[in-house]
Design a protein around this motif. Structure first.
Motif, PDB file in Angstrom:
ATOM      1  N   GLU A 108      13.606 -36.226  -1.517  1.00 28.53           N
ATOM      2  CA  GLU A 108      12.911 -34.969  -1.230  1.00 28.53           C
ATOM      3  C   GLU A 108      11.446 -35.237  -0.892  1.00 28.53           C
ATOM      4  O   GLU A 108      10.912 -34.705   0.081  1.00 28.53           O
ATOM      5  CB  GLU A 108      13.015 -34.012  -2.414  1.00 28.53           C
ATOM      6  N   TRP A 111      14.775 -36.987  -6.124  1.00 29.84           N
ATOM      7  CA  TRP A 111      13.393 -36.541  -5.930  1.00 29.84           C
ATOM      8  C   TRP A 111      12.670 -37.449  -4.936  1.00 29.84           C
ATOM      9  O   TRP A 111      11.780 -36.997  -4.205  1.00 29.84           O
ATOM     10  CB  TRP A 111      12.630 -36.488  -7.256  1.00 29.84           C
ATOM     11  N   VAL A 123      18.638 -33.206   1.980  1.00 31.73           N
ATOM     12  CA  VAL A 123      18.064 -34.138   1.019  1.00 31.73           C
ATOM     13  C   VAL A 123      19.083 -35.216   0.681  1.00 31.73           C
ATOM     14  O   VAL A 123      18.755 -36.410   0.639  1.00 31.73           O
ATOM     15  CB  VAL A 123      17.579 -33.408  -0.258  1.00 31.73           C
ATOM     16  N   LEU A 145      13.547 -27.278   1.485  1.00 29.85           N
ATOM     17  CA  LEU A 145      14.516 -28.230   2.018  1.00 29.85           C
ATOM     18  C   LEU A 145      15.928 -27.813   1.646  1.00 29.85           C
ATOM     19  O   LEU A 145      16.178 -27.317   0.556  1.00 29.85           O
ATOM     20  CB  LEU A 145      14.242 -29.624   1.455  1.00 29.85           C
ATOM     21  N   THR A 203      11.128 -29.353   7.084  1.00 31.98           N
ATOM     22  CA  THR A 203      10.403 -30.443   6.446  1.00 31.98           C
ATOM     23  C   THR A 203       9.108 -29.921   5.842  1.00 31.98           C
ATOM     24  O   THR A 203       8.552 -30.544   4.965  1.00 31.98           O
ATOM     25  CB  THR A 203      10.073 -31.584   7.432  1.00 31.98           C
ATOM     26  N   MET A 259      11.204 -36.691   2.604  1.00 31.81           N
ATOM     27  CA  MET A 259      11.399 -35.729   3.681  1.00 31.81           C
ATOM     28  C   MET A 259      10.180 -34.842   3.880  1.00 31.81           C
ATOM     29  O   MET A 259       9.929 -34.368   4.983  1.00 31.81           O
ATOM     30  CB  MET A 259      12.636 -34.878   3.405  1.00 31.81           C
ATOM     31  N   ARG A 260       9.433 -34.623   2.831  1.00 32.91           N
ATOM     32  CA  ARG A 260       8.235 -33.789   2.938  1.00 32.91           C
ATOM     33  C   ARG A 260       7.020 -34.572   3.451  1.00 32.91           C
ATOM     34  O   ARG A 260       6.042 -33.982   3.877  1.00 32.91           O
ATOM     35  CB  ARG A 260       7.900 -33.172   1.584  1.00 32.91           C
ATOM     36  N   TYR A 279      19.423 -37.712   3.550  1.00 36.10           N
ATOM     37  CA  TYR A 279      18.303 -38.656   3.597  1.00 36.10           C
ATOM     38  C   TYR A 279      18.385 -39.633   2.425  1.00 36.10           C
ATOM     39  O   TYR A 279      18.077 -40.821   2.574  1.00 36.10           O
ATOM     40  CB  TYR A 279      16.967 -37.916   3.619  1.00 36.10           C
TER      41      TYR A 279
END
Length: 133
Positions: free
Chosen positions: A69, A66, A47, A42, A38, A72-73, A50
């Protein structure tokens, strides 16, 4: 020297498997610890998983990946801490109110972002279709 368990891998199964589902809005390793991925690069599969959790149809809405992504970050918002229940399932506590929730505090934000971009895309397509007469 680190054991397979310490570095996040089980020699019999390889890397820990991400889990998503009700209350699991972030990449969670099967051991219940947040994956280091994370914070770094990734994995595309993660990704996509999620994205599906957020309700993105990856086949027709690939342009929205996006958002997954970014989600998740994302870390925890200020004032929240992550805890694990007896089964290793994460839950989140708001420090000031003491309120606990199962879903990551930002998951609803990312679902709303998906909905907003869908609406904008639909509106743009409608405008293009109306102008093509």
């Amino acid at each position: 020297e680190t054991s397979d368990e310490e570095d996040g891998e089980d020699s019999s199964t390889g890397p820990m498997t991400p889990q998503f589902g009700p209350g699991l809005g972030r990449l969670v390793a099967s051991s219940g610890e947040m994956s280091e991925r994370t914070l770094g690069t990734l994995d595309a599969r993660e990704v996509v998983e999620y994205a599906v959790y957020l309700g993105i149809d990856v086949a027709s809405e690939g342009g929205l990946l996006w958002i997954a992504e970014e989600g998740m970050r994302a870390g925890l918002p200020e004032g929240y801490t992550e805890h694990l229940d007896d089964d290793g399932t994460p839950y989140y506590v708001h420090d000031q109110t003491g309120t606990s929730i199962w879903e990551h505090p930002l998951d609803q934000h990312y679902r709303a972002l998906v909905a907003r971009h869908r609406a904008e895309t639909a509106q743009a397509r409608g405008a293009l279709a109306g102008g093509a007469r």
